[in-house]
Design a protein around this motif. Structure first.
Motif, PDB file in Angstrom:
ATOM      1  N   LYS A 184       0.835  -1.203   0.000  1.00 37.71           N
ATOM      2  CA  LYS A 184       0.000   0.000   0.000  1.00 37.71           C
ATOM      3  C   LYS A 184       0.872   1.257   0.000  1.00 37.71           C
ATOM      4  O   LYS A 184       0.606   2.204  -0.737  1.00 37.71           O
ATOM      5  N   LYS A 185       1.927   1.240   0.816  1.00 41.10           N
ATOM      6  CA  LYS A 185       2.830   2.398   0.862  1.00 41.10           C
ATOM      7  C   LYS A 185       3.524   2.595  -0.487  1.00 41.10           C
ATOM      8  O   LYS A 185       3.598   3.708  -1.008  1.00 41.10           O
ATOM      9  N   ILE A 186       3.993   1.496  -1.074  1.00 36.94           N
ATOM     10  CA  ILE A 186       4.684   1.563  -2.365  1.00 36.94           C
ATOM     11  C   ILE A 186       3.750   2.113  -3.446  1.00 36.94           C
ATOM     12  O   ILE A 186       4.138   2.974  -4.230  1.00 36.94           O
ATOM     13  N   MET A 187       2.528   1.635  -3.464  1.00 37.07           N
ATOM     14  CA  MET A 187       1.606   1.970  -4.560  1.00 37.07           C
ATOM     15  C   MET A 187       0.924   3.327  -4.390  1.00 37.07           C
ATOM     16  O   MET A 187       0.555   3.952  -5.379  1.00 37.07           O
ATOM     17  N   THR A 188       0.729   3.763  -3.168  1.00 35.27           N
ATOM     18  CA  THR A 188      -0.099   4.965  -2.978  1.00 35.27           C
ATOM     19  C   THR A 188       0.683   6.215  -2.599  1.00 35.27           C
ATOM     20  O   THR A 188       0.173   7.314  -2.774  1.00 35.27           O
ATOM     21  N   GLU A 189       1.892   6.061  -2.066  1.00 33.44           N
ATOM     22  CA  GLU A 189       2.637   7.247  -1.641  1.00 33.44           C
ATOM     23  C   GLU A 189       3.590   7.712  -2.739  1.00 33.44           C
ATOM     24  O   GLU A 189       4.202   6.900  -3.420  1.00 33.44           O
ATOM     25  N   ASP A 190       3.708   8.999  -2.872  1.00 39.78           N
ATOM     26  CA  ASP A 190       4.603   9.600  -3.863  1.00 39.78           C
ATOM     27  C   ASP A 190       5.753  10.258  -3.104  1.00 39.78           C
ATOM     28  O   ASP A 190       5.775  11.470  -2.913  1.00 39.78           O
ATOM     29  N   SER A 191       6.704   9.425  -2.658  1.00 40.34           N
ATOM     30  CA  SER A 191       7.823   9.937  -1.861  1.00 40.34           C
ATOM     31  C   SER A 191       9.070   9.106  -2.136  1.00 40.34           C
ATOM     32  O   SER A 191       8.997   7.981  -2.640  1.00 40.34           O
ATOM     33  N   ALA A 192      10.211   9.683  -1.774  1.00 36.70           N
ATOM     34  CA  ALA A 192      11.476   8.962  -1.927  1.00 36.70           C
ATOM     35  C   ALA A 192      11.491   7.722  -1.040  1.00 36.70           C
ATOM     36  O   ALA A 192      12.050   6.681  -1.415  1.00 36.70           O
TER      37      ALA A 192
ATOM     38  N   PHE B 144      -0.342   2.959 -11.806  1.00 30.31           N
ATOM     39  CA  PHE B 144      -0.079   1.954 -12.836  1.00 30.31           C
ATOM     40  C   PHE B 144       1.413   1.922 -13.160  1.00 30.31           C
ATOM     41  O   PHE B 144       2.025   0.856 -13.245  1.00 30.31           O
ATOM     42  N   HIS B 145       2.022   3.099 -13.328  1.00 27.00           N
ATOM     43  CA  HIS B 145       3.454   3.141 -13.638  1.00 27.00           C
ATOM     44  C   HIS B 145       4.284   2.624 -12.456  1.00 27.00           C
ATOM     45  O   HIS B 145       5.333   1.996 -12.659  1.00 27.00           O
ATOM     46  N   THR B 146       3.840   2.863 -11.243  1.00 23.86           N
ATOM     47  CA  THR B 146       4.524   2.302 -10.076  1.00 23.86           C
ATOM     48  C   THR B 146       4.449   0.771 -10.103  1.00 23.86           C
ATOM     49  O   THR B 146       5.424   0.081  -9.805  1.00 23.86           O
TER      50      THR B 146
ATOM     51  N   ILE C 105      -2.517  -4.691  -8.292  1.00 26.23           N
ATOM     52  CA  ILE C 105      -3.536  -4.356  -9.294  1.00 26.23           C
ATOM     53  C   ILE C 105      -4.767  -3.774  -8.605  1.00 26.23           C
ATOM     54  O   ILE C 105      -5.352  -2.802  -9.074  1.00 26.23           O
ATOM     55  N   ASP C 106      -5.140  -4.355  -7.470  1.00 24.41           N
ATOM     56  CA  ASP C 106      -6.305  -3.843  -6.736  1.00 24.41           C
ATOM     57  C   ASP C 106      -6.097  -2.412  -6.259  1.00 24.41           C
ATOM     58  O   ASP C 106      -7.067  -1.686  -6.040  1.00 24.41           O
ATOM     59  N   LEU C 107      -4.859  -1.993  -6.077  1.00 23.31           N
ATOM     60  CA  LEU C 107      -4.561  -0.642  -5.593  1.00 23.31           C
ATOM     61  C   LEU C 107      -4.447   0.383  -6.726  1.00 23.31           C
ATOM     62  O   LEU C 107      -4.360   1.578  -6.460  1.00 23.31           O
ATOM     63  N   ILE C 108      -4.420  -0.062  -7.963  1.00 26.71           N
ATOM     64  CA  ILE C 108      -4.239   0.861  -9.095  1.00 26.71           C
ATOM     65  C   ILE C 108      -5.509   1.665  -9.377  1.00 26.71           C
ATOM     66  O   ILE C 108      -5.438   2.886  -9.551  1.00 26.71           O
ATOM     67  N   GLY C 109      -6.644   0.991  -9.437  1.00 28.33           N
ATOM     68  CA  GLY C 109      -7.879   1.687  -9.802  1.00 28.33           C
ATOM     69  C   GLY C 109      -7.748   2.301 -11.180  1.00 28.33           C
ATOM     70  O   GLY C 109      -7.389   1.602 -12.133  1.00 28.33           O
ATOM     71  N   ASN C 110      -7.971   3.612 -11.307  1.00 29.41           N
ATOM     72  CA  ASN C 110      -7.802   4.276 -12.598  1.00 29.41           C
ATOM     73  C   ASN C 110      -6.641   5.278 -12.565  1.00 29.41           C
ATOM     74  O   ASN C 110      -6.552   6.165 -13.408  1.00 29.41           O
ATOM     75  N   ASP C 111      -5.774   5.141 -11.587  1.00 29.74           N
ATOM     76  CA  ASP C 111      -4.672   6.078 -11.352  1.00 29.74           C
ATOM     77  C   ASP C 111      -3.455   5.725 -12.225  1.00 29.74           C
ATOM     78  O   ASP C 111      -2.854   4.658 -12.056  1.00 29.74           O
ATOM     79  N   VAL C 112      -3.102   6.630 -13.130  1.00 33.84           N
ATOM     80  CA  VAL C 112      -1.988   6.391 -14.051  1.00 33.84           C
ATOM     81  C   VAL C 112      -0.653   6.283 -13.300  1.00 33.84           C
ATOM     82  O   VAL C 112       0.171   5.428 -13.615  1.00 33.84           O
ATOM     83  N   ARG C 113      -0.429   7.149 -12.298  1.00 32.50           N
ATOM     84  CA  ARG C 113       0.832   7.103 -11.548  1.00 32.50           C
ATOM     85  C   ARG C 113       0.981   5.752 -10.855  1.00 32.50           C
ATOM     86  O   ARG C 113       2.048   5.155 -10.867  1.00 32.50           O
TER      87      ARG C 113
END
Length: 147
Positions: free
Chosen positions: A21-29, A125-127, A115-123
């Motif tokens: 969840k942290k890997i897929m949803t957070e945008d941080s170093a 998906f790239h993660t 995949i369940d964490l992607i939804g329709n979020d492009v960022r």
């Protein structure tokens, strides 16, 4: 005793739900560092259990899906979301084909949760693609079997 026992080696653990969840949803170093750390751990374990072709069969489909995502897309197109979700039963089929392979199950569990964490979020998906690519790279780095 000469019984067949299946895979008796220690099982491979998928990336935990919290870490994923942290890997897929957070945008941080920190999230990127966690992605790399967990991909290395899983890739190393998978190198002992899976062949490169077993992973590449799934990765090839992900690359094909990636080609349908335009650079300017703000949300994932519906056909991409559909193909991602349909990847889950295709991966389940692979587990059925190689029933004694705990490594494949760990990979599929990790990818299915992602995949369940992607939804329709492009960022996201790239993660997801980055995570899978990193797992594949570390699988190769640690001498993953080629056949």
């Amino acid at each position: 005793m000469n019984r067949q026992r299946g895979d008796q080696s220690p099982s491979v653990q998928p990336i935990s739900a919290d870490d994923l969840k942290k890997i897929m949803t957070e945008d941080s170093a920190e999230a990127v560092r966690l992605l790399i750390q967990k991909a290395e751990e899983l890739g190393e374990e998978l190198s002992k259990k899976l062949t490169t072709s077993q992973i590449r069969n799934i990765f090839g489909e992900v690359r094909s899906i990636e080609q349908e995502v335009g650079l300017e897309e703000k949300t994932l197109p519906l056909n991409v979301q559909r193909r991602l979700l349909m990847l889950k039963p295709k991966m389940a089929y692979q587990i059925g084909r190689f029933s004694n392979n705990g490594g494949l199950k760990a990979l599929v569990d990790t990818l299915s949760q992602a995949i369940d964490l992607i939804g329709n979020d492009v960022r996201r998906f790239h993660t997801f693609v980055d995570l899978f690519e990193a797992i594949l790279a570390y699988h190769r780095r640690y001498g993953g079997k080629t056949s």
